[in-house]
Scaffold this motif. Structure first.
Motif, PDB file in Angstrom:
ATOM      1  N   GLN A 287       3.396  -8.016  -2.230  1.00  0.00           N
ATOM      2  CA  GLN A 287       2.447  -8.434  -1.201  1.00  0.00           C
ATOM      3  C   GLN A 287       1.780  -7.222  -0.549  1.00  0.00           C
ATOM      4  OE1 GLN A 287       1.563 -11.606  -0.673  1.00  0.00           O
ATOM      5  NE2 GLN A 287       2.984 -12.151  -2.351  1.00  0.00           N
ATOM      6  N   GLU A 288       2.551  -6.160  -0.329  1.00  0.00           N
ATOM      7  CA  GLU A 288       1.963  -4.953   0.242  1.00  0.00           C
ATOM      8  C   GLU A 288       0.962  -4.315  -0.722  1.00  0.00           C
ATOM      9  OE1 GLU A 288       5.189  -2.463   1.302  1.00  0.00           O
ATOM     10  OE2 GLU A 288       5.929  -3.775   2.910  1.00  0.00           O
ATOM     11  N   GLN A 289       1.272  -4.303  -2.031  1.00  0.00           N
ATOM     12  CA  GLN A 289       0.351  -3.732  -3.014  1.00  0.00           C
ATOM     13  C   GLN A 289      -0.940  -4.547  -3.098  1.00  0.00           C
ATOM     14  OE1 GLN A 289       0.756  -0.865  -4.752  1.00  0.00           O
ATOM     15  NE2 GLN A 289       2.675  -0.541  -3.621  1.00  0.00           N
ATOM     16  N   LEU A 290      -0.832  -5.853  -3.021  1.00  0.00           N
ATOM     17  CA  LEU A 290      -2.035  -6.688  -3.023  1.00  0.00           C
ATOM     18  C   LEU A 290      -2.908  -6.400  -1.801  1.00  0.00           C
ATOM     19  CD1 LEU A 290      -0.569 -10.123  -4.211  1.00  0.00           C
ATOM     20  CD2 LEU A 290      -2.084  -8.592  -5.494  1.00  0.00           C
ATOM     21  N   HIS A 291      -2.245  -6.209  -0.654  1.00  0.00           N
ATOM     22  CA  HIS A 291      -2.995  -5.889   0.556  1.00  0.00           C
ATOM     23  C   HIS A 291      -3.714  -4.543   0.413  1.00  0.00           C
ATOM     24  CE1 HIS A 291      -4.042  -5.740   4.778  1.00  0.00           C
ATOM     25  NE2 HIS A 291      -3.502  -4.516   4.854  1.00  0.00           N
ATOM     26  N   ILE A 292      -3.037  -3.556  -0.169  1.00  0.00           N
ATOM     27  CA  ILE A 292      -3.664  -2.243  -0.380  1.00  0.00           C
ATOM     28  C   ILE A 292      -4.845  -2.372  -1.349  1.00  0.00           C
ATOM     29  CG2 ILE A 292      -3.276   0.052  -1.364  1.00  0.00           C
ATOM     30  CD1 ILE A 292      -0.403  -0.135  -0.298  1.00  0.00           C
ATOM     31  N   ALA A 293      -4.690  -3.179  -2.403  1.00  0.00           N
ATOM     32  CA  ALA A 293      -5.785  -3.366  -3.366  1.00  0.00           C
ATOM     33  C   ALA A 293      -7.010  -3.976  -2.696  1.00  0.00           C
ATOM     34  CB  ALA A 293      -5.314  -4.245  -4.517  1.00  0.00           C
ATOM     35  N   ARG A 294      -6.797  -4.947  -1.813  1.00  0.00           N
ATOM     36  CA  ARG A 294      -7.929  -5.545  -1.099  1.00  0.00           C
ATOM     37  C   ARG A 294      -8.614  -4.502  -0.205  1.00  0.00           C
ATOM     38  NH1 ARG A 294      -4.035  -9.753  -0.271  1.00  0.00           N
ATOM     39  NH2 ARG A 294      -4.390 -11.496  -1.709  1.00  0.00           N
ATOM     40  N   GLU A 295      -7.796  -3.668   0.467  1.00  0.00           N
ATOM     41  CA  GLU A 295      -8.368  -2.630   1.320  1.00  0.00           C
ATOM     42  C   GLU A 295      -9.217  -1.649   0.501  1.00  0.00           C
ATOM     43  OE1 GLU A 295      -8.264  -2.139   4.597  1.00  0.00           O
ATOM     44  OE2 GLU A 295      -7.137  -4.006   4.958  1.00  0.00           O
ATOM     45  N   MET A 296      -8.733  -1.269  -0.686  1.00  0.00           N
ATOM     46  CA  MET A 296      -9.492  -0.357  -1.542  1.00  0.00           C
ATOM     47  C   MET A 296     -10.777  -1.013  -2.029  1.00  0.00           C
ATOM     48  SD  MET A 296      -7.913   2.506  -1.656  1.00  0.00           S
ATOM     49  CE  MET A 296      -8.768   3.267  -3.018  1.00  0.00           C
ATOM     50  N   ASP A 297     -10.725  -2.303  -2.344  1.00  0.00           N
ATOM     51  CA  ASP A 297     -11.931  -3.011  -2.779  1.00  0.00           C
ATOM     52  C   ASP A 297     -12.982  -3.019  -1.679  1.00  0.00           C
ATOM     53  OD1 ASP A 297     -13.233  -4.784  -4.829  1.00  0.00           O
ATOM     54  OD2 ASP A 297     -13.141  -6.206  -3.148  1.00  0.00           O
ATOM     55  N   VAL A 298     -12.521  -3.181  -0.442  1.00  0.00           N
ATOM     56  CA  VAL A 298     -13.453  -3.150   0.683  1.00  0.00           C
ATOM     57  C   VAL A 298     -14.099  -1.773   0.814  1.00  0.00           C
ATOM     58  CG1 VAL A 298     -13.647  -3.313   3.195  1.00  0.00           C
ATOM     59  CG2 VAL A 298     -12.311  -5.005   1.931  1.00  0.00           C
TER      60      VAL A 298
END
Length: 756
Positions: free
Chosen positions: A555-566
């Protein structure tokens, strides 16, 4: 019948008089209520008693008391003369205490002795018990006639008073032999029968020479007091010497009823020539003797009275204390006579006893609360099942079961009978040395099924377990004196159900162990079902690990991926560096969590730098999160078996995690110590602790996991905790108990103290 007729025909007034100027003046009436009712006052002149002038009454020569009165002529202070006819009904206290109560007492005693004679075995103890009970009854019934100075009443009363104590002494000597104790007094109990003979001779002498009547009365009371002290001394010395509950019960049920007569009538009369209570009232306490034997006979336990007395002991204490408090209040607040207070005492005491007993029966019927001499049956059933469940062999299981039955039911002759269906032969195991062999009905053995308990003439027999070859049954020899109550039968029935399940499970375990042994001897291959079990366990562990990783790291990695996409699609380039810093921090945190999972699964320092380094790092991690004072020591151990290093690490990990989550302690101590045969872990904290029963009921995974790890290496795991008193855990593992021996050496290290 003669003694009761004398009591009925001649009421006793016991009026104290004094001769002044040739006239007999009333000094003090004994029955004040009767005197007030007939307007008789102190100072009135006694003219005639039963048609005879007082000067011609022989008794007045030796004691200034007018006793038996049917007709009374009195001259009052105003000069009026009054003729009174006195009936026993005019004095209710005397009517009940001297006539009705002794009559009922005698009938009750007669009924009990007849029951003993016809229903019980004809032994010396039963015969002495019958004689003792009848003699006590005779002494009580004759007290009314003796107080009227009737010659037959005096002889019977004085003789039976001493005879009952002589028989009681004889009974005690036989009872000591019956329970296997050495008699601690004069070997010939027949010597005590000299005392009632002396009592009869003194009574005849006082009849022939009336002037010696009262002196002889004091001698009789002195002999009675002496015999009672001897009996009390024998029981007390015997109890402190042998510490047997039977002597304590004997003291309670036989001697205590004599104490009111001794201390409230006999001793005050001898020492101060004054009574605290009359002999009539004190004698009522003697009724406790036949009632105590009623209880024993209803349970068919003549010489095992603790069964009922232990149930009533607390009720007696509460009832007696509250009744004394009530009497004290009535004595202070009212002007009731001692006789009336005594009546209130008996009524309140017996009513409270009945109330407590009824409450016990209601608790049993409605709430299934059961009591025994050992405490609550439900609690005893739990501890018994826990004790039996610790053994792993059927033979040991049955032996432990027999021991628990002997302990809880307080019986001696208990054994297990095994019936062979093919040979139709039965054998007894766990058989006591002094066991009597009885013929057991083969049809009864075949009819018994699960939950059945049957009573025969000589024994109880109960179903335990049955397979294709054998049927096992419990046999309890009741010796025709032990009768199991409903509560005990229910306890035994439930225990037999548990035992049947234990045997089935134990047989399955034994069969599995045999299969493993045969497979190992054949080709060292595992069983298919064992491979399947291990595979399923591995899959379960994988699933739990995957679930934890999915809920945390993923879940933390998914959150980081979304932040990078932004950030990739962001138009404001000036804010990107600061946001990248935050993403970097999140990635570092996620990596640390992932490293923690890896270290928990396989501590890296354990293989590279050794056990002590791994433990040091673990303790430093705990230190960052803890708010308690942590004190620890670690001996350096050199173990050949690497599994033991991992086990020690896991134990430390679980102990410290439990301290973090549950202890709420101010100080925690954990020590790894080297021993001559292995190692030992000591853990203590001053936290909230908990009850042992709560741990068992909660089935704590942490505690159970540690215990299973230690038992897997044949170690010892001891836990001690109480609510509010912290927790102590001691773990010991010995090199000799493990298949792979490990070398041992220790290097002492200093004690470390870390405050969170």
């Amino acid at each position: 019948m003669y003694l009761l007729n004398v009591t009925y025909s001649e009421p006793v007034l016991s009026m104290k008089v004094q001769k002044e100027d040739g006239q007999w003046i009333l000094i003090e009436p004994y029955y004040r209520e009767w005197a007030e009712q007939h307007q008789i006052k102190t100072g009135d002149i006694i003219l005639e008693v039963n048609g005879v002038e007082p000067d011609y009454l022989h008794d007045l020569k030796y004691e200034p008391v007018i006793r038996s009165v049917r007709e009374l002529t009195i001259k009052k202070s105003n000069g009026d003369t009054s003729n009174l006819r006195v009936s026993l009904f005019d004095i209710p206290q005397q009517f009940y205490y001297v006539l009705i109560v002794p009559s009922c007492y005698f009938l009750l005693t007669l009924f009990i002795t007849l029951y003993l004679y016809y229903k019980q075995k004809n032994t010396i103890l039963i015969n002495l018990l019958i004689l003792f009970t009848l003699t006590v009854s005779l002494a009580y019934v004759s007290s009314g006639a003796a107080s009227r100075l009737n010659a037959v009443g005096i002889i019977i009363n004085r003789g039976s008073m001493l005879l009952c104590l002589a028989i009681l002494t004889h009974f005690m000597k036989s009872y000591f032999e019956f329970i296997g104790l050495k008699w601690i007094f004069i070997k010939k109990a027949s010597i005590f029968y000299i005392f009632p003979i002396i009592g009869v001779l003194l009574s005849v002498f006082s009849i022939l020479y009336p002037s010696t009547h009262f002196q002889n009365s004091y001698i009789i009371l002195g002999l009675f007091f002496f015999l009672l002290l001897v009996i009390l001394g024998i029981i007390i010395v015997g109890y402190f010497k042998y510490r047997t509950p039977q002597l304590k019960i004997l003291l309670s049920s036989i001697i205590i009823p004599f104490l009111p007569f001794l201390f409230l009538y006999a001793l005050p009369q001898i020492l101060f020539n004054k009574q605290l209570l009359s002999a009539d009232i004190c004698s009522i306490f003697l009724m406790l003797i036949p009632f105590s034997f009623i209880f024993t006979q209803l349970t068919e336990r003549i010489f095992d009275m603790e069964y009922f007395i232990s149930r009533l002991r607390y009720y007696f204490n509460f009832s007696f204390a509250f009744t004394l408090w009530l009497l004290l209040g009535l004595y202070v607040l009212t002007d009731l006579s001692m006789t009336r207070l005594t009546e209130i005492f008996f009524f309140a005491f017996l009513s409270l006893m009945a109330l407590f007993y009824i409450k016990e029966r209601v608790d049993y019927r409605k709430r299934k609360i059961l009591f025994s001499t050992k405490g609550d049956y439900i609690h005893r059933l739990y501890t018994t099942v826990d004790s039996i469940g610790r053994v792993v062999k059927i033979e040991d299981l049955l032996e432990r079961f027999v021991q628990e039955v002997i302990l809880q039911l307080e019986v001696e002759n208990v054994s297990v009978l095994t019936y062979d269906f093919h040979t139709h032969h039965s054998t007894l195991t766990n058989q006591p040395k002094a066991y009597k062999q009885y013929e057991i009905d083969e049809g009864l053995l075949e009819r018994l099924s699960l939950g059945d308990i049957q009573k025969t003439e000589h024994y109880y027999i109960a179903f335990i377990h049955q397979d294709t070859h054998y049927k096992r049954m419990l046999v309890i020899d009741h010796c025709q004196t032990i009768y199991l109550k409903d509560e005990e039968l229910l306890w035994l029935e439930l225990l037999l159900l548990y035992l049947n399940n234990f045997i089935e499970n134990t047989k399955m375990v034994e069969e599995l162990l045999d299969q493993l042994k045969h497979m190992k001897e054949a080709d060292n291959q595992q069983l298919p079902w064992l491979n399947k079990l291990l595979w399923l366990r591995f899959e379960e562990e994988k699933y739990q690990l995957a679930q934890e990783l999915h809920d945390t790291i993923l879940q933390e990695q998914l959150h980081i991926a979304r932040e990078m996409d932004v950030l990739i699609h962001a138009k404001d380039t000036e804010a990107i560096p600061s946001q990248l810093v935050k993403v970097h921090e999140q990635m570092v945190t996620s990596l640390n969590d992932l490293r923690g999972y890896c270290e928990n699964l396989k501590p890296p320092l354990l293989d590279t730098l050794g056990l002590n380094a791994a433990l040091e790092k673990l303790i430093q991690k705990i230190h960052k999160r803890a708010d308690f004072l942590l004190i620890y020591t670690m001996d350096r151990l050199y173990l050949e078996d690497e599994r033991l290093n991992l086990m020690i690490y896991r134990l430390f990990q679980e102990l410290l995690n439990n301290a973090l989550k549950h202890s709420y302690a101010d100080t925690v101590e954990v020590h790894l110590l080297g021993t001559e045969e292995g190692f030992e872990i000591m853990y203590t904290d001053d936290g909230v602790g908990c009850n042992m029963d709560d741990i068992i009921l909660a089935d704590s995974m942490g505690i159970r996991g540690m215990q299973e790890r230690v038992q897997a290496f044949n170690g010892k795991f001891a836990l001690d905790t109480k609510a509010g008193e912290g927790m102590t855990i001691r773990i010991q593992v010995s090199e000799a108990n493990n298949p792979q021996p490990y070398a041992y050496n220790t290097l002492k290290r200093p004690t470390y103290t870390i405050r969170g």
